[in-house]
Design a protein around this motif. Structure first.
Motif, PDB file in Angstrom:
ATOM      1  N   ALA A 162     -20.460  -1.322 -33.384  1.00  0.00           N
ATOM      2  CA  ALA A 162     -21.165  -2.526 -33.827  1.00  0.00           C
ATOM      3  C   ALA A 162     -20.398  -3.781 -33.440  1.00  0.00           C
ATOM      4  O   ALA A 162     -20.986  -4.776 -32.994  1.00  0.00           O
ATOM      5  CB  ALA A 162     -21.381  -2.477 -35.341  1.00  0.00           C
ATOM      6  N   GLN A 163     -19.079  -3.757 -33.600  1.00  0.00           N
ATOM      7  CA  GLN A 163     -18.269  -4.908 -33.207  1.00  0.00           C
ATOM      8  C   GLN A 163     -18.315  -5.119 -31.702  1.00  0.00           C
ATOM      9  O   GLN A 163     -18.425  -6.255 -31.221  1.00  0.00           O
ATOM     10  CB  GLN A 163     -16.820  -4.713 -33.668  1.00  0.00           C
ATOM     11  CG  GLN A 163     -16.625  -4.801 -35.173  1.00  0.00           C
ATOM     12  CD  GLN A 163     -15.215  -4.410 -35.591  1.00  0.00           C
ATOM     13  OE1 GLN A 163     -14.560  -3.596 -34.946  1.00  0.00           O
ATOM     14  NE2 GLN A 163     -14.743  -5.004 -36.682  1.00  0.00           N
ATOM     15  N   ALA A 164     -18.237  -4.025 -30.949  1.00  0.00           N
ATOM     16  CA  ALA A 164     -18.303  -4.131 -29.491  1.00  0.00           C
ATOM     17  C   ALA A 164     -19.652  -4.686 -29.048  1.00  0.00           C
ATOM     18  O   ALA A 164     -19.733  -5.512 -28.126  1.00  0.00           O
ATOM     19  CB  ALA A 164     -18.055  -2.776 -28.857  1.00  0.00           C
ATOM     20  N   ALA A 165     -20.725  -4.241 -29.704  1.00  0.00           N
ATOM     21  CA  ALA A 165     -22.058  -4.729 -29.368  1.00  0.00           C
ATOM     22  C   ALA A 165     -22.194  -6.221 -29.659  1.00  0.00           C
ATOM     23  O   ALA A 165     -22.785  -6.968 -28.875  1.00  0.00           O
ATOM     24  CB  ALA A 165     -23.106  -3.947 -30.149  1.00  0.00           C
ATOM     25  N   LEU A 177     -14.699   8.346 -28.512  1.00  0.00           N
ATOM     26  CA  LEU A 177     -14.671   6.975 -29.019  1.00  0.00           C
ATOM     27  C   LEU A 177     -15.098   5.995 -27.926  1.00  0.00           C
ATOM     28  O   LEU A 177     -15.853   5.047 -28.191  1.00  0.00           O
ATOM     29  CB  LEU A 177     -13.274   6.635 -29.529  1.00  0.00           C
ATOM     30  CG  LEU A 177     -13.080   5.219 -30.090  1.00  0.00           C
ATOM     31  CD1 LEU A 177     -14.058   4.935 -31.222  1.00  0.00           C
ATOM     32  CD2 LEU A 177     -11.635   5.027 -30.553  1.00  0.00           C
ATOM     33  N   VAL A 178     -14.636   6.214 -26.701  1.00  0.00           N
ATOM     34  CA  VAL A 178     -15.064   5.377 -25.581  1.00  0.00           C
ATOM     35  C   VAL A 178     -16.586   5.433 -25.443  1.00  0.00           C
ATOM     36  O   VAL A 178     -17.255   4.399 -25.305  1.00  0.00           O
ATOM     37  CB  VAL A 178     -14.396   5.828 -24.265  1.00  0.00           C
ATOM     38  CG1 VAL A 178     -14.967   5.042 -23.075  1.00  0.00           C
ATOM     39  CG2 VAL A 178     -12.880   5.634 -24.334  1.00  0.00           C
ATOM     40  N   SER A 179     -17.138   6.621 -25.497  1.00  0.00           N
ATOM     41  CA  SER A 179     -18.581   6.798 -25.365  1.00  0.00           C
ATOM     42  C   SER A 179     -19.339   6.082 -26.477  1.00  0.00           C
ATOM     43  O   SER A 179     -20.367   5.434 -26.231  1.00  0.00           O
ATOM     44  CB  SER A 179     -18.911   8.292 -25.367  1.00  0.00           C
ATOM     45  OG  SER A 179     -20.303   8.501 -25.277  1.00  0.00           O
ATOM     46  N   ASP A 180     -18.823   6.193 -27.713  1.00  0.00           N
ATOM     47  CA  ASP A 180     -19.469   5.524 -28.849  1.00  0.00           C
ATOM     48  C   ASP A 180     -19.494   4.011 -28.643  1.00  0.00           C
ATOM     49  O   ASP A 180     -20.520   3.349 -28.873  1.00  0.00           O
ATOM     50  CB  ASP A 180     -18.746   5.861 -30.147  1.00  0.00           C
ATOM     51  CG  ASP A 180     -18.906   7.321 -30.549  1.00  0.00           C
ATOM     52  OD1 ASP A 180     -19.799   7.993 -30.004  1.00  0.00           O
ATOM     53  OD2 ASP A 180     -18.125   7.780 -31.405  1.00  0.00           O
ATOM     54  N   LEU A 181     -18.353   3.452 -28.224  1.00  0.00           N
ATOM     55  CA  LEU A 181     -18.273   2.011 -28.024  1.00  0.00           C
ATOM     56  C   LEU A 181     -19.124   1.578 -26.842  1.00  0.00           C
ATOM     57  O   LEU A 181     -19.758   0.510 -26.871  1.00  0.00           O
ATOM     58  CB  LEU A 181     -16.818   1.590 -27.834  1.00  0.00           C
ATOM     59  CG  LEU A 181     -15.952   1.700 -29.092  1.00  0.00           C
ATOM     60  CD1 LEU A 181     -14.485   1.670 -28.756  1.00  0.00           C
ATOM     61  CD2 LEU A 181     -16.289   0.572 -30.064  1.00  0.00           C
ATOM     62  N   ALA A 182     -19.160   2.396 -25.795  1.00  0.00           N
ATOM     63  CA  ALA A 182     -19.997   2.071 -24.634  1.00  0.00           C
ATOM     64  C   ALA A 182     -21.474   2.063 -25.011  1.00  0.00           C
ATOM     65  O   ALA A 182     -22.240   1.215 -24.532  1.00  0.00           O
ATOM     66  CB  ALA A 182     -19.749   3.092 -23.518  1.00  0.00           C
ATOM     67  N   THR A 183     -21.869   2.983 -25.891  1.00  0.00           N
ATOM     68  CA  THR A 183     -23.253   2.997 -26.358  1.00  0.00           C
ATOM     69  C   THR A 183     -23.572   1.714 -27.104  1.00  0.00           C
ATOM     70  O   THR A 183     -24.654   1.121 -26.923  1.00  0.00           O
ATOM     71  CB  THR A 183     -23.494   4.212 -27.279  1.00  0.00           C
ATOM     72  OG1 THR A 183     -23.276   5.409 -26.526  1.00  0.00           O
ATOM     73  CG2 THR A 183     -24.911   4.202 -27.817  1.00  0.00           C
ATOM     74  N   ARG A 225     -26.464  -6.684 -19.134  1.00  0.00           N
ATOM     75  CA  ARG A 225     -25.639  -6.246 -20.259  1.00  0.00           C
ATOM     76  C   ARG A 225     -24.186  -6.658 -20.087  1.00  0.00           C
ATOM     77  O   ARG A 225     -23.744  -7.033 -18.995  1.00  0.00           O
ATOM     78  CB  ARG A 225     -25.702  -4.729 -20.410  1.00  0.00           C
ATOM     79  CG  ARG A 225     -25.011  -3.940 -19.305  1.00  0.00           C
ATOM     80  CD  ARG A 225     -24.981  -2.464 -19.655  1.00  0.00           C
ATOM     81  NE  ARG A 225     -24.305  -1.627 -18.662  1.00  0.00           N
ATOM     82  CZ  ARG A 225     -23.001  -1.380 -18.631  1.00  0.00           C
ATOM     83  NH1 ARG A 225     -22.202  -1.953 -19.528  1.00  0.00           N
ATOM     84  NH2 ARG A 225     -22.473  -0.581 -17.722  1.00  0.00           N
ATOM     85  N   GLY A 226     -23.451  -6.606 -21.199  1.00  0.00           N
ATOM     86  CA  GLY A 226     -22.017  -6.818 -21.145  1.00  0.00           C
ATOM     87  C   GLY A 226     -21.312  -5.529 -20.784  1.00  0.00           C
ATOM     88  O   GLY A 226     -21.912  -4.453 -20.736  1.00  0.00           O
ATOM     89  N   GLY A 227     -20.010  -5.638 -20.520  1.00  0.00           N
ATOM     90  CA  GLY A 227     -19.231  -4.482 -20.127  1.00  0.00           C
ATOM     91  C   GLY A 227     -18.248  -4.065 -21.202  1.00  0.00           C
ATOM     92  O   GLY A 227     -17.986  -4.788 -22.159  1.00  0.00           O
ATOM     93  N   LEU A 228     -17.703  -2.863 -21.024  1.00  0.00           N
ATOM     94  CA  LEU A 228     -16.656  -2.358 -21.890  1.00  0.00           C
ATOM     95  C   LEU A 228     -15.364  -2.260 -21.078  1.00  0.00           C
ATOM     96  O   LEU A 228     -15.317  -1.555 -20.060  1.00  0.00           O
ATOM     97  CB  LEU A 228     -17.018  -0.986 -22.451  1.00  0.00           C
ATOM     98  CG  LEU A 228     -15.929  -0.309 -23.311  1.00  0.00           C
ATOM     99  CD1 LEU A 228     -15.657  -1.111 -24.580  1.00  0.00           C
ATOM    100  CD2 LEU A 228     -16.324   1.129 -23.652  1.00  0.00           C
ATOM    101  N   VAL A 229     -14.347  -2.965 -21.536  1.00  0.00           N
ATOM    102  CA  VAL A 229     -13.026  -2.905 -20.920  1.00  0.00           C
ATOM    103  C   VAL A 229     -12.136  -2.077 -21.836  1.00  0.00           C
ATOM    104  O   VAL A 229     -11.967  -2.410 -23.013  1.00  0.00           O
ATOM    105  CB  VAL A 229     -12.415  -4.311 -20.738  1.00  0.00           C
ATOM    106  CG1 VAL A 229     -11.074  -4.226 -20.003  1.00  0.00           C
ATOM    107  CG2 VAL A 229     -13.384  -5.226 -19.994  1.00  0.00           C
TER     108      VAL A 229
END
Length: 281
Positions: free
Chosen positions: A225-228, A268-274, A23-27
């Motif tokens: 969705a954008q992060a995904a 919001l962090v959690s939502d984007l991480a999901t 998977r990709g990461g969240l920065v």
């Protein structure tokens, strides 16, 4: 391949782990001391558990020329609250007391570092547990100022590439870049608009022809969705203005934190991480 240099360890290990997990990461980006040092400390310490894989910490500066209104405002709030580069490094040390693995990257401008003193700054940053630097106003032609000393000190120097960084310019950009390459997906300031998935795919394919460094994409990512979509084609999605704006939404008329500010940002962090974790490579 260009783009290999000294590595601090944590950044490489984190991207290796993400790759192994498929998977990709969240920065995540937050400004040190925004809206006040105590709130900032609480937020920073909670980011990894909420889903942040790497953390960028903005070094407050009076003239953040590459940043949009949201991050500019966060920097001014932090400065008003008494944040300094010394206190920013103390914030990192405090974070490291509880977390020895999450990579920390300091992001900002050269002026505060130059004022602090380059050698002293690199020594103190390394001792505090800083893994990388992003200094947006130092081009490759100025690598002797900070980039090369940082690499010699064992701190990654992460460079930006943009849609206007053509194939003739990329070798210079990549020559001393380490840790990862940060692709700024639009031309302009932070927090404004976002690039199309077609443009991002094309950009990633071009960049991978020049380097095997991990690629992180930022600017304009606001939703899961954008992060995904970014995490599906790059090694990480970088989100900053969305978090800084969420902080601003939870301030009173005197820029003081309202109850629930930290929880609101972490949600919001959690939502984007999901979103990132659900992206298909």
């Amino acid at each position: 391949m260009a783009g290999r240099a000294a590595d601090s360890g944590r950044i490489a290990r984190r991207f290796d782990a993400l790759r192994a997990a498929g998977r990709g990461g969240l920065v995540t980006f937050v400004t040190a001391g925004d809206p006040d040092p105590e709130t900032s400390r609480a937020l920073l310490k909670a980011l990894p558990a909420a889903g942040a894989d790497l953390i960028e910490i903005g070094m407050p500066f009076t003239d953040p020329m590459a940043d949009g209104p949201a991050i500019q405002a966060s920097s001014l709030r932090a400065l008003k609250a008494g944040m300094t580069l010394t206190r920013t490094l103390a914030l990192v040390r405090d974070f490291r007391a509880d977390d020895g693995e999450t990579p920390i990257i300091l992001m900002g401008y050269y002026n505060p570092i130059d004022t602090y003193g380059v050698d002293r700054f690199l020594s103190d940053a390394k001792a505090a547990g800083v893994d990388g630097l992003i200094v947006v106003d130092l081009p490759p032609e100025e690598d002797e100022e900070l980039c090369l000393p940082a690499l010699a000190a064992g701190i990654n120097f992460i460079r930006l590439a943009t849609p206007t960084t053509d194939d003739r310019r990329l070798p210079a950009v990549l020559a001393n870049t380490s840790g990862f390459l940060y692709y700024v997906s639009i031309a302009g300031i932070t927090g404004t608009r976002s690039a199309s998935e077609v443009d991002l795919q094309s950009a990633v394919e071009r960049l991978r022809r020049h380097t095997d460094l991990p690629l992180a994409i930022g600017f304009g990512i606001k939703t899961a969705a954008q992060a995904a979509a970014v995490a599906a084609i790059a090694d990480a999605a970088v989100v900053g203005s969305a978090f800084v704006s969420r902080i601003a939404e939870n301030l009173d008329s005197e820029d003081r934190a309202r109850p629930g500010l930290v929880d609101g940002v972490l949600q919001l962090v959690s939502d984007l991480a999901t979103g990132v974790r659900g992206a298909k490579k």
